[in-house]
Design a protein around this motif. Structure first.
Motif, PDB file in Angstrom:
ATOM      1  N   LEU A  59      10.938   8.132   8.961  1.00  0.00           N
ATOM      2  CA  LEU A  59       9.873   9.128   8.969  1.00  0.00           C
ATOM      3  C   LEU A  59       8.618   8.514   8.373  1.00  0.00           C
ATOM      4  N   PRO A  60       7.472   8.963   8.802  1.00  0.00           N
ATOM      5  CA  PRO A  60       7.239   9.910   9.887  1.00  0.00           C
ATOM      6  C   PRO A  60       7.500   9.274  11.254  1.00  0.00           C
ATOM      7  N   LEU A  61       7.819  10.123  12.197  1.00  0.00           N
ATOM      8  CA  LEU A  61       8.013   9.719  13.586  1.00  0.00           C
ATOM      9  C   LEU A  61       7.191  10.689  14.421  1.00  0.00           C
ATOM     10  N   THR A  62       6.274  10.156  15.206  1.00  0.00           N
ATOM     11  CA  THR A  62       5.333  10.996  15.942  1.00  0.00           C
ATOM     12  C   THR A  62       5.346  10.633  17.414  1.00  0.00           C
ATOM     13  N   TYR A  63       5.370  11.675  18.245  1.00  0.00           N
ATOM     14  CA  TYR A  63       5.300  11.500  19.694  1.00  0.00           C
ATOM     15  C   TYR A  63       3.994  12.100  20.187  1.00  0.00           C
ATOM     16  N   LEU A  64       3.350  11.404  21.100  1.00  0.00           N
ATOM     17  CA  LEU A  64       2.166  11.928  21.783  1.00  0.00           C
ATOM     18  C   LEU A  64       2.631  12.346  23.167  1.00  0.00           C
ATOM     19  N   ILE A  65       2.537  13.632  23.454  1.00  0.00           N
ATOM     20  CA  ILE A  65       2.960  14.185  24.735  1.00  0.00           C
ATOM     21  C   ILE A  65       1.711  14.434  25.577  1.00  0.00           C
ATOM     22  N   ALA A  66       1.695  13.879  26.774  1.00  0.00           N
ATOM     23  CA  ALA A  66       0.548  14.012  27.680  1.00  0.00           C
ATOM     24  C   ALA A  66       0.488  15.423  28.263  1.00  0.00           C
ATOM     25  N   PRO A  67      -0.654  15.792  28.834  1.00  0.00           N
ATOM     26  CA  PRO A  67      -0.789  17.127  29.427  1.00  0.00           C
ATOM     27  C   PRO A  67       0.251  17.443  30.509  1.00  0.00           C
ATOM     28  N   ASP A  68       0.814  16.411  31.154  1.00  0.00           N
ATOM     29  CA  ASP A  68       1.843  16.660  32.166  1.00  0.00           C
ATOM     30  C   ASP A  68       3.237  16.829  31.552  1.00  0.00           C
ATOM     31  N   GLY A  69       3.336  16.753  30.214  1.00  0.00           N
ATOM     32  CA  GLY A  69       4.606  16.963  29.525  1.00  0.00           C
ATOM     33  C   GLY A  69       5.403  15.698  29.273  1.00  0.00           C
ATOM     34  N   LYS A  70       4.893  14.554  29.729  1.00  0.00           N
ATOM     35  CA  LYS A  70       5.609  13.288  29.533  1.00  0.00           C
ATOM     36  C   LYS A  70       5.200  12.626  28.217  1.00  0.00           C
ATOM     37  N   VAL A  71       6.125  11.841  27.653  1.00  0.00           N
ATOM     38  CA  VAL A  71       5.823  11.094  26.445  1.00  0.00           C
ATOM     39  C   VAL A  71       4.840   9.976  26.793  1.00  0.00           C
ATOM     40  N   ALA A  72       3.667  10.001  26.155  1.00  0.00           N
ATOM     41  CA  ALA A  72       2.649   8.976  26.386  1.00  0.00           C
ATOM     42  C   ALA A  72       2.801   7.823  25.398  1.00  0.00           C
ATOM     43  N   LYS A  73       3.212   8.141  24.160  1.00  0.00           N
ATOM     44  CA  LYS A  73       3.346   7.107  23.132  1.00  0.00           C
ATOM     45  C   LYS A  73       4.203   7.639  21.995  1.00  0.00           C
ATOM     46  N   GLN A  74       4.878   6.709  21.327  1.00  0.00           N
ATOM     47  CA  GLN A  74       5.674   7.025  20.147  1.00  0.00           C
ATOM     48  C   GLN A  74       5.168   6.163  18.995  1.00  0.00           C
ATOM     49  N   PHE A  75       5.028   6.774  17.829  1.00  0.00           N
ATOM     50  CA  PHE A  75       4.583   6.063  16.629  1.00  0.00           C
ATOM     51  C   PHE A  75       5.672   6.197  15.571  1.00  0.00           C
ATOM     52  N   LEU A  76       6.213   5.089  15.089  1.00  0.00           N
ATOM     53  CA  LEU A  76       7.155   5.108  13.976  1.00  0.00           C
ATOM     54  C   LEU A  76       6.391   4.645  12.753  1.00  0.00           C
ATOM     55  N   GLY A  77       6.321   5.497  11.756  1.00  0.00           N
ATOM     56  CA  GLY A  77       5.523   5.220  10.573  1.00  0.00           C
ATOM     57  C   GLY A  77       4.259   6.051  10.619  1.00  0.00           C
ATOM     58  N   PRO A  78       3.444   5.949   9.579  1.00  0.00           N
ATOM     59  CA  PRO A  78       2.249   6.795   9.519  1.00  0.00           C
ATOM     60  C   PRO A  78       1.270   6.483  10.644  1.00  0.00           C
ATOM     61  N   VAL A  79       0.602   7.527  11.099  1.00  0.00           N
ATOM     62  CA  VAL A  79      -0.376   7.397  12.175  1.00  0.00           C
ATOM     63  C   VAL A  79      -1.635   8.169  11.766  1.00  0.00           C
ATOM     64  N   THR A  80      -2.767   7.688  12.219  1.00  0.00           N
ATOM     65  CA  THR A  80      -4.024   8.366  11.917  1.00  0.00           C
ATOM     66  C   THR A  80      -4.509   9.128  13.152  1.00  0.00           C
ATOM     67  N   GLY A  81      -5.418  10.039  12.922  1.00  0.00           N
ATOM     68  CA  GLY A  81      -6.039  10.749  14.030  1.00  0.00           C
ATOM     69  C   GLY A  81      -6.755   9.801  14.967  1.00  0.00           C
ATOM     70  N   LYS A  82      -7.409   8.789  14.406  1.00  0.00           N
ATOM     71  CA  LYS A  82      -8.119   7.805  15.235  1.00  0.00           C
ATOM     72  C   LYS A  82      -7.149   7.043  16.137  1.00  0.00           C
ATOM     73  N   GLU A  83      -5.966   6.701  15.620  1.00  0.00           N
ATOM     74  CA  GLU A  83      -4.966   6.005  16.438  1.00  0.00           C
ATOM     75  C   GLU A  83      -4.461   6.904  17.572  1.00  0.00           C
ATOM     76  N   ILE A  84      -4.299   8.174  17.285  1.00  0.00           N
ATOM     77  CA  ILE A  84      -3.866   9.114  18.325  1.00  0.00           C
ATOM     78  C   ILE A  84      -4.965   9.284  19.366  1.00  0.00           C
ATOM     79  N   GLU A  85      -6.204   9.437  18.918  1.00  0.00           N
ATOM     80  CA  GLU A  85      -7.315   9.559  19.862  1.00  0.00           C
ATOM     81  C   GLU A  85      -7.443   8.304  20.725  1.00  0.00           C
ATOM     82  N   ALA A  86      -7.231   7.131  20.137  1.00  0.00           N
ATOM     83  CA  ALA A  86      -7.283   5.877  20.905  1.00  0.00           C
ATOM     84  C   ALA A  86      -6.161   5.825  21.935  1.00  0.00           C
TER      85      ALA A  86
END
Length: 190
Positions: free
Chosen positions: A151-178
């Motif tokens: 933990l933390p473990l974060t998934y970015l889900i695209a508007p179509d419902g598919k997994v776009a990216k997975q982050f293991l460890g801390p993530v920032t808003g800027k990294e998600i926006e990128a």
């Protein structure tokens, strides 16, 4: 017989020298990378992999039903975290700002620990976030997401419902926006 023994000894010494030369480079590679590269999707157990189009249905702390499919059309950040996880606590304000400041991004926090709802509500009263939070059963986590191994473990889900990216460890808003921009979504606010 003596020449066969000498030849065998030469072969063994040559192989030992080859292996000795390769050991340091293997040892310098992070163990997690070696594990990730060795995983064969065909042999993985369901708990070890995330579905391409995951489903999620949970009840949030405020009693609302949260269904991932109801949020199609937006980028959804699914964040597995725990109150005892220092990196999780560090990223919470950034994830809250990401959710608050972006109409096309939503965050859902999934508390992955054994904790009572009243205890978590008291914790969040001291560390408020704008996004919904649900408590997961650590013995029965969501079937479409891999069981968190850290933990933390974060998934970015695209508007179509598919997994776009997975982050293991801390993530920032800027990294998600990128990651959203890299996946073809809108660029970060300037």
């Amino acid at each position: 017989m003596k020449s066969v023994s000498s030849l065998s000894l030469a072969v063994v010494l040559t192989l030992a020298a080859c292996n000795a030369g390769s050991a340091p480079s293997e040892a310098s590679s992070p163990a997690i990378e070696a594990h990730v590269q060795a995983v064969d999707p065909a042999t993985q157990k369901a708990a070890d992999r995330t579905a391409e189009l995951p489903t999620l249905q949970v009840t949030t702390l405020d009693g609302a039903d949260y269904t991932l499919a109801a949020h199609r059309g937006k980028w959804v950040v699914v964040n597995f975290w725990a109150t005892w996880c220092a990196p999780c606590l560090k990223e919470m304000p950034d994830l809250s700002a990401l959710d608050k400041d972006n109409d096309h991004i939503e965050v859902i926090g999934l508390a992955y620990e054994e904790i009572e709802a009243d205890e978590l509500k008291a914790f969040l009263a001291e560390r408020p976030v704008v996004y919904p939070v649900a408590i997961l059963d650590v013995y029965n986590p969501p079937a479409d997401f891999a069981t968190p191994r850290g933990l933390p473990l974060t998934y970015l889900i695209a508007p179509d419902g598919k997994v776009a990216k997975q982050f293991l460890g801390p993530v920032t808003g800027k990294e998600i926006e990128a990651a959203i921009a890299a996946a073809g979504g809108p660029a970060a606010n300037a």
